[in-house]
Design a protein around this motif. Sequence first.
Motif: not given
Ligand SMILES: [Zn+2]
Length: 516
Positions: A303, A313-314, A348-349, A382-383
């Motif tokens: 993402h 992130d990210n 998705h934030h 992711e992360h």
């Molecule tokens: Zn994330």
Amino acid sequence: MRNTMIGLLAVTMAASAASLDSRAIRAQALPSGAAAPPTTPLAVPSGKLDDALLEWPLPPGEQALSTIDGRRLHQLVEEQAAISRRYRDQGHPKFWGRIIGTSADAENAQWLASKFNAFGLTDVYIQPLDLSPQWFPQRWEVTVTGGGKSITLESAQPDYRAAALPAGGIDVDAVYGGFGSAADFVGKDMKGKAVFTYTMLGLHNEEAVKRADEKGATAIFEVDMLPGNMRYQAYPSNTRAPAFTVGSGDGLAVRDLIASLPPGQTARVKATLEIQMVPNLKTALVWGTLPGATDETVYIVAHRDGWFEASGDNAGGVAAMIGLAEYYSKVPRAQRRRTMVFIGLDGHHNTGPGSAVGGVWLNDPANKARLFAKTALSINCEHPSTIQTYVRPRYVDGDALHWSNMYMAQQWYAGGPSRPELTAIAVKAFKEFGVPLLTEPDPRPPAGDLGRLYRFTPGVATSEFFHYFHTDRESPDTVPWTGLQATTRAYAKIIDEVNKLPLSTFQRPEEPVPTR
Ligand SMILES: [Zn+2]
């Protein structure tokens, strides 16, 4: 004793990430009232964190993967953080980042597509997606007064999708709410008041914000007790009253102000919060393909969105994805058994109704059938790399977060219980390439974007969420190049091992939507 501790770094949080030379170690001034930080120099000649980090050696026989270079991957994190800062500096000083629907989103999509093009990927394109009206806080200010003192809460940040305060703002009594447990609230009238509660990552979740809302609070301030005075962007509180997060520097000052008042006097809170729901914005999926020897597929996704510099992130995950694209673009097509598809996801934030439109599009039955019928593996990056930090370590002076020279163990998922072969491949790769993991896998992927794919593709994800997550101090130096390198090399190893086995080893019937 402190001064002889090898490799222990003491870095306190900077209120402004921009003021920090992200590659050098130096102590930052704490907010007034906090204890002075220790100033232990790093025990390497250059004094640079980069040079102090522990690098896992390449396992024997894996020389080909040496071209996945963590320092180069880290440069990609820096470039994404710069996109965020450009957006901040264009008139968005408090709510900034690579936020979905903004110019930073568009710039980031172009940037990613240019990377895919540079490696000669095919079918590189930016697929625009419509967004429902997006939440943008325009202006807010919070001031607490009492006993002749006045404190402006510089770190106050409204939770995502918080409701606006009435025009002209509020001017109400402050209530100290402790942890926000039922016991903390006994005998306290919160109706129409501004309630302050105190918590920290790792403490029991007292549902303090929800409880204060049910008690009729007008505004709720959730203080994060991590050292420093960081701005933290929280996901929606789903409360009627707007909730704000507050850094511990500001939050402790409010607590002390309340404590200093004579009996019968209360502190007052003046606050404003203006919100705009902005229609007609767009985000995008960013695609690139490396055709393989067959039409079977391996998906690599990450993402693109995030708050503030959004380095862990990210940006780190996107860097890992780009690193894999570059690495495999140099492998002859005949030696790539499966076609590799890379997708920079919208993200998705923007949690809430109408969010994660990219994931919704991928889950459309027709798209799903067309894209994922022959998928052997999907990796969500992711992360993947997070600096190991310590809060107020024992026998070390100073109210500070202390840094180490190692990356953190990650939460992980590798195919779930129905795919023991994939789990075994992943665990072996993570071990060989020096990726520390929690000892047990998650039964479902760690929170993040594999959640949208794992029910119908054989998925792998690793992830960590720590002290700087979603804060204005989530700068590139919180993402060690060593962790980026280790995790990305392990992902490549997993891809290579999966490609030795037939589709049937990994494919399973679609799993039901979890009920939690
Ligand atoms: Zn994330």
